[in-house]
Each structure stands twice: as C-alpha cells, then as structure tokens.
Design an enzyme around this catalytic site. Sequence first.
Site, short mmCIF file in Angstrom:
data_model
loop_
_atom_site.label_atom_id
_atom_site.label_comp_id
_atom_site.label_asym_id
_atom_site.label_seq_id
_atom_site.Cartn_x
_atom_site.Cartn_y
_atom_site.Cartn_z
CG ASP A 1 14.34 -51.79 -19.64
OD1 ASP A 1 15.36 -52.67 -20.65
OD2 ASP A 1 14.10 -51.95 -18.93
CG ASN B 1 13.09 -52.14 -14.09
OD1 ASN B 1 14.51 -53.07 -14.04
ND2 ASN B 1 12.58 -52.07 -15.12
CB THR C 1 16.32 -36.97 -18.79
OG1 THR C 1 16.64 -37.65 -20.61
CG2 THR C 1 17.75 -37.03 -17.95
N GLY C 2 13.83 -39.74 -18.45
CA GLY C 2 12.27 -40.44 -19.11
C GLY C 2 11.51 -39.94 -17.60
CB VAL C 3 9.48 -43.26 -16.80
CG1 VAL C 3 8.75 -43.46 -15.59
CG2 VAL C 3 9.20 -43.86 -18.13
CB ILE D 1 20.29 -45.75 -28.82
CG1 ILE D 1 21.25 -46.03 -27.90
CG2 ILE D 1 19.42 -46.57 -27.84
CD1 ILE D 1 22.24 -45.97 -26.51
#
Length: 180
Positions: A40, A30, A128-130, A17
Amino acid sequence: MQKELAQTTIELIQGNITKAEVDAIVNAANKELIGGGGVDGAIRSAGGEAIVQACDAIRKRQGGCPTGTAVITTGGNLPAKYVIHTAGPVWQGGNEGESDLLASCYRESLQLAVENEVNSIAFPSISTGVYGYPTEKAAQVALQTIHNLNDSGTKIPENIQFILFDDATYNCYVKALSDL
Ligand code: ADP
C-alpha cells in the site's frame, strides 16, 4: 511461470507491482483506505497524490472498503491506468471466515476490473504481509478462486498476473499453480 485457462492466462512474476505495465494493479489496502506500509505504501508513493485523494473521497462518501470488498481509483503516476484497492482479512487462525473473505477480495477485484474494461490485471499476495495470512494457504485460495471463476464462465480479464515481491512468496504461488 504461467498457465493457460480457457478465459485467461495466469502469470507469476517476481518483482515490484508498482512497475507493472497492466491496465490495473490491485492494492492490499486496509478497510479504512488509509495509507499503510507494505505494498500500500509503495503504491501510494509511486502513484502520488491523485490516488490518496481518490481514496479519501471514497472514504468520505461510503466510509471505506469493508474486508472482502474492493473499490477502484485512478492509477495516478503509475504505468497502470487504475488501482483496485481491496481489504484482505487479518489472519486469526483460520476459523474466522478468512478464506471466504480472501476469495471475496479476488472475486470483487476481478468483477470491478471487468466492469471497467480491464484486460490485464496484476495482484500482489493479499493478506500475507502484515495481515499474517499463511502464504501457502493464501496462494491456494487466490488461484483456486480464479480457476473457479474461469470454470463457471464468469467473465474475467484475459491476463491475470501475480507480482510477488520475495522468493518465498513466489515459490508458494508456483507450488499452488502447479497443483491447480
Ligand atoms: P497485507 O496487509 O494485506 O498483509 P502487505 O503489504 O503487508 O499486505 O503484504 C502483502 C504482500 O505484498 C507481501 O508479500 C509483501 O512482501 C508484498 N509487497 C510489498 N511491497 C510490494 C511491492 N512493491 N510489489 C509487490 N508486492 C509487494
């Protein structure tokens, strides 16, 4: 893969991205707006200090970005003019309002985009990651939320991309868009 709706074209793209040539990219941030890993970390390192400083200023001014809400900053050194930071929910089994919070991330990001005259926007797969949100379910929420905004006549950007990092995530979004 892409799908035309009345107000927008939804495009699914596999890639990174930070390279997206759009008016705004969305960051899976976050709620503290403190740099994390995953997308991020990639956005902050490619976009540079201007993004970090803008997030720090927002945190000082309003204490961060509660889950399900979004804030906008410069895109710094990125091709995108803006980064819209939204804090997705952490998956806790599905009975803690996760789907409403995730839908809210997409709605608030798109609203900020329209307010800032963004015509093209790229999302990653938020949560959908961490944060552990099952990708198949998250893809349905993401695409259904956009579909609902389109149908209700709420103004949305004319080009909405999902830039999906890995095969498994891309395939989940292809399935969800086909089923829409
Ligand atoms: P969250 O904390 O919201 O779960 P993550 O950053 O851990 O956010 O993961 C969200 C998604 O972003 C995952 O599918 C991950 O593979 C993906 N991702 C990581 N880096 C990039 C990148 N550079 N471009 C697009 N997607 C990315």
